[in-house]
Design a protein around this motif. Structure first.
Motif, PDB file in Angstrom:
ATOM      1  N   LYS A 204      12.170  32.717   7.375  1.00 15.94           N
ATOM      2  CA  LYS A 204      11.612  32.187   8.624  1.00 15.94           C
ATOM      3  C   LYS A 204      11.785  30.673   8.709  1.00 15.94           C
ATOM      4  CE  LYS A 204       7.582  34.150   9.980  1.00 15.94           C
ATOM      5  NZ  LYS A 204       6.290  34.846   9.814  1.00 15.94           N
ATOM      6  N   ASP A 205      11.544  29.992   7.598  1.00 15.66           N
ATOM      7  CA  ASP A 205      11.748  28.533   7.561  1.00 15.66           C
ATOM      8  C   ASP A 205      13.183  28.176   7.910  1.00 15.66           C
ATOM      9  OD1 ASP A 205       9.197  28.280   6.750  1.00 15.66           O
ATOM     10  OD2 ASP A 205       9.640  27.705   4.668  1.00 15.66           O
ATOM     11  N   LEU A 206      14.117  28.892   7.274  1.00 15.12           N
ATOM     12  CA  LEU A 206      15.524  28.587   7.482  1.00 15.12           C
ATOM     13  C   LEU A 206      15.913  28.813   8.934  1.00 15.12           C
ATOM     14  CD1 LEU A 206      16.995  30.150   4.229  1.00 15.12           C
ATOM     15  CD2 LEU A 206      16.876  27.714   4.790  1.00 15.12           C
ATOM     16  N   GLN A 207      15.354  29.882   9.523  1.00 14.51           N
ATOM     17  CA  GLN A 207      15.676  30.160  10.920  1.00 14.51           C
ATOM     18  C   GLN A 207      15.200  29.014  11.812  1.00 14.51           C
ATOM     19  OE1 GLN A 207      13.868  33.683  12.787  1.00 14.51           O
ATOM     20  NE2 GLN A 207      15.784  33.902  13.902  1.00 14.51           N
ATOM     21  N   ALA A 208      13.969  28.558  11.536  1.00 15.75           N
ATOM     22  CA  ALA A 208      13.424  27.482  12.358  1.00 15.75           C
ATOM     23  C   ALA A 208      14.233  26.201  12.170  1.00 15.75           C
ATOM     24  CB  ALA A 208      11.961  27.246  11.996  1.00 15.75           C
TER      25      ALA A 208
END
Lengths: 348, 333, 303
Positions: A204-208
């Motif tokens: 999720k962090d990477l997506q953001a």
């Protein structure tokens, strides 16, 4: 929303020939047998969002993942990546670099004979992205740091890492070509829960941070709820429901979706009796006529047995598509009140 | 009531060339008649090994190096293979993750059921067959009278696991050790099998040790739960208490990291790091490198199970002699 | 240094040390190989130097016998050649042919197996049927056939020069299907593993995937077959030479020595045949036992 989706799938199908060898077939007097792993599905994924496909084993969700990255050619229909037919896109290195895949089994997805730094650098080298050994080394170190590993880990071999760490290495490899689109095939199902949370948070962090688009394949509805913008529910090679994540969980329409949610053991349900779905998933080699779910469906009638339902906007809903005659005809009792899942259920 | 099964300070070791690894270290628990004990933990925590030690099927070179296992007050950990074989089946039934490893592919399910029933209950052939069909009906196999003569491969995965359950139950054991009985099954089938196991255990008054990594299955089936970590029990208590108000920081972290089905959370709680390898279990509390509450005592002294509220936790936070106060109970639900 | 330390600490070395039979085999094999390789330095005589041969020294029994001569520890043959020296030089030929034949069949077999397993379909079908057909012939028959063809097709002085290569080819060609089958089997497993799929998603070429990803992961069993194949090749060579179809007379191998000694076996000069025979058995048995150990040590299920 006028922007073109990063990925479009139109009437995609993939059949596998699972016949026995010719001689045996002739001796036994049987015909060819075809497994319809994916049988005509369509969806699109807008840039920067996550579409999840959920379903039980054998529903074809992993086959979709492999079709979408070009590991299998489709038997029917097509995959369009950035407005370009997939086969054409895959022939161009610059387009190919933009899609990557993360696999389920962290023990099989890394070459056991390679050092981690070589595994992570493989895409960089393949696409000639960072010339020079020093620059490559720096890039690998940066990637390892990005996924929560130490740059020193690059010198080690995969067997020196735990399952969760290996999955981080897989992610680092996938990110090394600066992709826009990641296909994640059950990325956490081989991991323990506490480690699963680490990986989901990381994704999720990477997506953001990187604006990634995900196609997320999973059998775990609770995991899917945490990561998805939209969710497609698959059954026997078909999409039976496709809806925004919140809509699907608050007002599931297809009887199969509802049954799946009923079946999940929820922590809050201590002591509550669940209502299991009857029957088992039929073989995709000889799927039932009409709606594939009809032998297990409580709302079945003659039309369901004869006619295959199309994936159409669900009745009385602003969003969401359902492939169900009962929903279309309003035989399902209309829009359900908030499902009795989670906290509301413990009140009993 | 006297416990049916009592495990006292069980220690299992694996001699390797780099020294002896301790896979289970001081595991103690008991199961009362009719009780379902859930044993939960992540891979490598030693939960399956606990089950294997109880049914006497530790994989060599693993060996019981200390402690006792008592069934109805009699020690069973030091029995010879033949004696243990008689207890297995008659008094302890076993269900494993993969039904194919339990069923013999060369015999029909009926033959396997009849053999077990005859061996352990001493019935004649016709009566045993009648019982076998009865058991297949009881575990929900349609047309049991015909299916009894089918071979294992003629059943689907879910049906096969039902046959395994029938096989484990048909000698009417007092205790069932079920190791990940639903893990290989799809969600919708899982629910059927759990409901079946639970119902049968209740109706027959059978005790059960349910080993699984799936907290949802435990929450739904077990009366009490033991949370294992690195070959030790971290916390044990009534299932509702452990799920809703876990006391040990590991169980708290474990419960919090399970993604909820009923809502979306922005950031899942996670426990950083990974469970230590058996060859590198830290001194003191095995969880200390990952523990958010760690303090000096945890690094040197191994915690014992301490009563705290309704549960017992192996954590120095709950020892009055420690320099540290208990954290607030996990907010949950 | 670090590499040596790592090797001494490895699981393989550990299992090696724990098996006395294996250690003895390794010592015997090492003696055989060193004796053969260093024959020009170690052998008491040069059996091929006609100038040093003297018929007076013929038929000397071993040194410990009543009429023995310390200069001929294992006795001498009808030409007055030292048997020990002949064995050392003969083992040289036997080992050379064995190693080269195994190497040849390994290269052919691994390539074919890798290609068949990775490409699958028609390629796989054709290559594996060829292997199947070859496996239906006894390998010694194939070797005799090749040898016969070479003798018939080549003028005798050419044949004399290439005879060694003919033998290597004849023995090597009969052993490749074993390598091919094993490698194909492992390749079928590896090619569907996710690390191979990951490389395909990146778009790495198929040849590169085969060589850099699949090949290193299918070589484990190849090592075992190669070791066991070495003893088979040595035996095949000895058989061929014994039948007179093997290496040229000018370079006698252990098989040739046994054949020569055979003529005198029942006339009292037993040592001419028996000692080369013992050397052959020691070599083959030790290599075989090493191969068995390697197979078990590399098999994770038996660990």
């Amino acid at each position: 929303m006028a922007e073109t989706p990063i990925l479009e799938v139109e009437d995609l199908a993939r059949y596998f020939d699972v016949s026995r060898p010719w001689l045996q077939r002739v001796l036994a007097g049987e015909g060819k047998r075809t497994l319809r792993a994916v049988d005509g599905i369509s969806f699109a994924i807008p840039r920067g969002t996550t579409l999840s496909l959920v379903g039980e084993s054998g529903c074809g969700k992993s086959t979709v993942a492999r079709l979408v990255v070009g590991l299998y050619p489709p038997s029917k229909g097509r995959v369009v990546f950035e407005g370009m037919d997939l086969e054409r896109a895959r022939a161009i290195a610059e387009q190919r670099r933009r899609m990557q895949m993360i696999f389920q089994d962290p023990y099989a997805s890394l070459n056991p004979r390679w050092r981690v730094k070589d595994i992570v650098a493989e895409p960089i080298r393949a696409f000639g992205m960072t010339p020079g050994a020093a620059a490559q080394q720096a890039k690998v170190a940066e990637l390892l740091t990005q996924v929560g590993l130490s740059p020193l880990d690059g010198e080690k071999f995969p067997h020196e890492f735990s399952g969760g760490q290996r999955q981080r290495i897989s992610i680092a490899r996938a990110l090394s070509s600066n992709p826009d689109f990641l296909v994640c095939d059950e990325p956490t199902s081989a991991l323990d829960v506490s480690v699963q949370a680490q990986i989901l948070n990381l994704m999720k962090d990477l997506q953001a941070r990187l604006g990634l688009t995900y196609l997320f394949i999973s059998h775990n509805l609770a995991v899917v709820r945490q990561v998805s913008d939209r969710i497609g529910v698959m059954y026997l090679g078909r999409l039976v429901e496709l809806a925004p994540a919140e809509t699907l969980f608050t007002t599931p329409r297809h009887p199969y979706t509802r049954a799946l949610m009923e079946a999940i053991p929820d922590l809050e349900m201590t002591g509550r009796q669940r209502i299991p779905v009857g029957g088992e998933v039929p073989s995709p080699i000889s799927p039932p006529s009409g709606c594939p779910f009809h032998p297990r469906c409580p709302l079945v009638n003659d039309r369901c047995k004869a006619e295959r339902p199309a994936l159409i906007p669900a009745r009385a809903m602003k969003q969401g598509l359902t492939a169900c005659h009962a929903v279309e005809e309003g035989r399902d009792g209309g829009v359900p009140a908030a499902q009795r899942i989670g906290t509301t259920a413990t009140a009993l | 009531m006297a416990p049916l099964l009592e495990v006292r300070d069980l220690r299992v070791e694996f001699p390797t060339r780099r020294g002896v690894l301790t896979a289970l270290d001081g595991v103690s628990f008991s199961i009362a008649p009719g009780e379902v004990l859930g044993v939960v933990g992540e891979s490598g925590a030693g939960k399956s090994m606990t089950g294997a030690a109880i049914i006497g099927l530790l994989e060599p070179p693993g060996r019981i190096a200390g402690g006792q296992i008592l069934l109805n007050g009699k020690r069973i950990d030091n029995l010879r293979y033949e004696q243990m074989r008689r207890i297995r089946g008659r008094e302890i039934g076993a269900i494993f993750q993969d039904p194919l490893t339990t069923l013999n592919p060369l015999y029909t399910v009926g033959e396997q059921l009849v053999e077990t029933i005859q061996t352990h209950l001493g019935l004649d052939g016709a009566e045993a067959r009648k019982r076998a069909i009865g058991w297949l009906e009881m575990v929900g196999i349609p047309a049991a009278a015909q299916r009894v003569d089918s071979y294992p491969h003629e059943f689907s995965g879910g049906m096969r696991q039902r046959v395994v359950i029938a096989l484990a139950l048909c000698a009417e054991p007092k205790l069932i050790v079920a190791d990940e009985p639903t893990t290989a099954l799809d969600v919708s089938i899982q629910a059927q099998v759990i409901a079946l196991l639970k119902g049968l255990a209740r109706d027959k008054g059978t005790s059960m040790m349910l080993v699984t990594h799936d907290m949802g299955v435990i929450a739904e089936t077990a009366d009490r739960v033991a949370v294992m970590y690195a070959g030790r029990i971290a916390e044990t208590g009534p299932v509702r208490e452990v799920v809703k108000h876990p006391k040990h920081p590991y169980s708290a972290g474990l419960m919090a990291s399970i993604p909820p089905l009923d809502r979306k959370v922005e950031h899942l709680a996670q426990i950083d790091g990974a469970m230590p390898r058996l060859s590198a279990i830290p001194r003191g509390c095995a969880f200390n490198p990952r523990c958010p509450e760690v303090f000096a005592r945890c690094l040197v002294e191994r915690p014992v199970l301490l009563a705290t509220g309704a549960t017992e936790a192996a954590c120095w936070l709950y020892d009055a002699a420690s320099e540290k106060h208990a954290p607030e109970a996990m907010p949950h639900g | 240094m670090a590499a040596v330390a790592r090797m001494l600490d490895s699981d393989l070395f550990w299992s090696f040390r724990r098996s006395p039979v294996t250690v003895i085999s390794a010592v015997v094999a090492l003696i055989c190989i060193l004796g053969a390789v260093l024959a020009p330095l170690l052998a008491p005589h040069d059996p091929f130097d006609v100038a040093t041969l003297n018929l007076i020294d013929a038929f000397k029994p071993p040194a410990w016998a009543a009429e023995g001569d310390a200069a001929y520890p294992l006795g001498s043959d009808d030409q007055g050649r030292d048997v020990l020296s002949a064995i050392m030089y003969g083992a040289r030929v036997s080992l050379l042919v064995g190693f080269c034949a195994v190497l040849f069949s390994m290269v052919v077999g691994v390539s074919v197996g890798l290609l068949a397993g990775y490409a699958g379909g028609v390629v796989d079908g054709v290559l594996m049927r060829v292997a199947d057909i070859q496996l239906t012939f006894p390998s010694i028959l194939i070797a005799l056939l090749v040898d016969g063809i070479a003798r018939a097709a080549l003028p005798s002085e050419v044949h004399e020069r290439v005879a060694l290569f003919v033998v290597i080819f004849a023995i090597g060609i009969s052993a490749w299907p074993q390598f091919a089958r094993t490698v194909r089997g492992s390749t079928l497993v590896e090619r569907n593993k996710e690390y191979v799929l990951a490389a395909r998603v990146i778009g790495i070429s198929q040849l590169r995937i085969m060589l850099t990803h699949v090949l290193p992961n299918v070589l484990g069993p190849v090592l075992v077959i190669a070791t066991l194949g070495l003893s088979n090749a040595i035996i095949s060579e000895a058989t061929l030479s014994y039948l007179g179809a093997g290496v040229p007379q000018t370079q006698p191998s252990l098989g040739t020595l046994i054949r020569i000694g055979n003529d005198f076996l029942f006339s009292g000069e037993w040592w001419i045949a028996i000692f080369p025979g013992i050397a052959l058995i020691a070599m083959v048995l030790s290599v075989n036992l090493l191969g068995d150990w390697l197979r078990d040590a590399l098999n994770p299920r038996l660990r």
